[in-house]
Enzyme design. Sequence first.
Site, PDB file in Angstrom:
ATOM      1  N   ASP A 178       0.851  -1.230  -0.168  1.00 42.74           N
ATOM      2  CA  ASP A 178       0.070  -0.083   0.031  1.00 42.74           C
ATOM      3  C   ASP A 178       1.058   1.403  -0.256  1.00 42.74           C
ATOM      4  O   ASP A 178       1.586   1.518   0.794  1.00 42.74           O
ATOM      5  CB  ASP A 178      -0.826   0.026   1.429  1.00 42.74           C
ATOM      6  CG  ASP A 178      -1.725   1.164   1.325  1.00 42.74           C
ATOM      7  OD1 ASP A 178      -2.076   1.752   0.264  1.00 42.74           O
ATOM      8  OD2 ASP A 178      -2.337   1.627   2.732  1.00 42.74           O
ATOM      9  N   GLU A 227      -1.083  -1.649  -4.551  1.00 43.13           N
ATOM     10  CA  GLU A 227      -2.509  -0.899  -4.794  1.00 43.13           C
ATOM     11  C   GLU A 227      -2.201   0.372  -5.825  1.00 43.13           C
ATOM     12  O   GLU A 227      -1.402   1.060  -5.426  1.00 43.13           O
ATOM     13  CB  GLU A 227      -3.014  -0.700  -3.337  1.00 43.13           C
ATOM     14  CG  GLU A 227      -4.455   0.205  -3.392  1.00 43.13           C
ATOM     15  CD  GLU A 227      -5.026   0.439  -2.193  1.00 43.13           C
ATOM     16  OE1 GLU A 227      -5.799   1.146  -1.999  1.00 43.13           O
ATOM     17  OE2 GLU A 227      -4.923  -0.396  -1.220  1.00 43.13           O
ATOM     18  N   ASP A 231      -2.675   0.720   6.906  1.00 46.24           N
ATOM     19  CA  ASP A 231      -1.968   0.564   5.535  1.00 46.24           C
ATOM     20  C   ASP A 231      -1.542  -0.807   5.492  1.00 46.24           C
ATOM     21  O   ASP A 231      -1.289  -1.517   4.533  1.00 46.24           O
ATOM     22  CB  ASP A 231      -0.754   1.608   5.627  1.00 46.24           C
ATOM     23  CG  ASP A 231      -1.241   3.156   6.008  1.00 46.24           C
ATOM     24  OD1 ASP A 231      -1.244   3.630   4.872  1.00 46.24           O
ATOM     25  OD2 ASP A 231      -1.524   3.338   7.169  1.00 46.24           O
TER      26      ASP A 231
END
Length: 168
Positions: free
Chosen positions: A12, A72, A145
Amino acid sequence: MRTSNLICLGIDPGLARVGYGAVMQSGSVLKALNYGCIETKPAMTFTQRLLTIYNLLQEQITLCNPDFLSVERLYFGRNTATAGNVYQARGVIMLLSAQYNLQVFEPTPNKIKLSLCGTGKAEKKRIQKVVQEVLELDEIPKPDDTADALAAAITGLAVKVASNTENS
């Protein structure tokens, strides 16, 4: 690439915090190998922050030896100042993928939500709970996260396994 076990390192991306999570799939079983969050301090120079992200993600790649990455995809809307910095941090991640010859899967947040919860509109707390359940973790991974990175890895594995099955 391994045939019996697949390892995906989910990421992330961010500048202040980069979540990471290595997940191994063996048959239909998913197992979290390692996960956490890299945090950089605002007092550091921008280039020091990027170097910290580079060095610590490189350690994770060396440690877990992933078959591929699932990073992501970012969505910022109108916040272009934040987007520029995060995209530069994302560039560090892409550089590492090239240096280690790792394929990168880039699911959108909606794709991750859809993959884990069956809807692209799932709330963050629901994603965190599903990650905990799927990986049989004692607690919800924190900060969020970290849970997002594990969710990206789970999604990446699902797509990779599905594409391998289609190509067989």
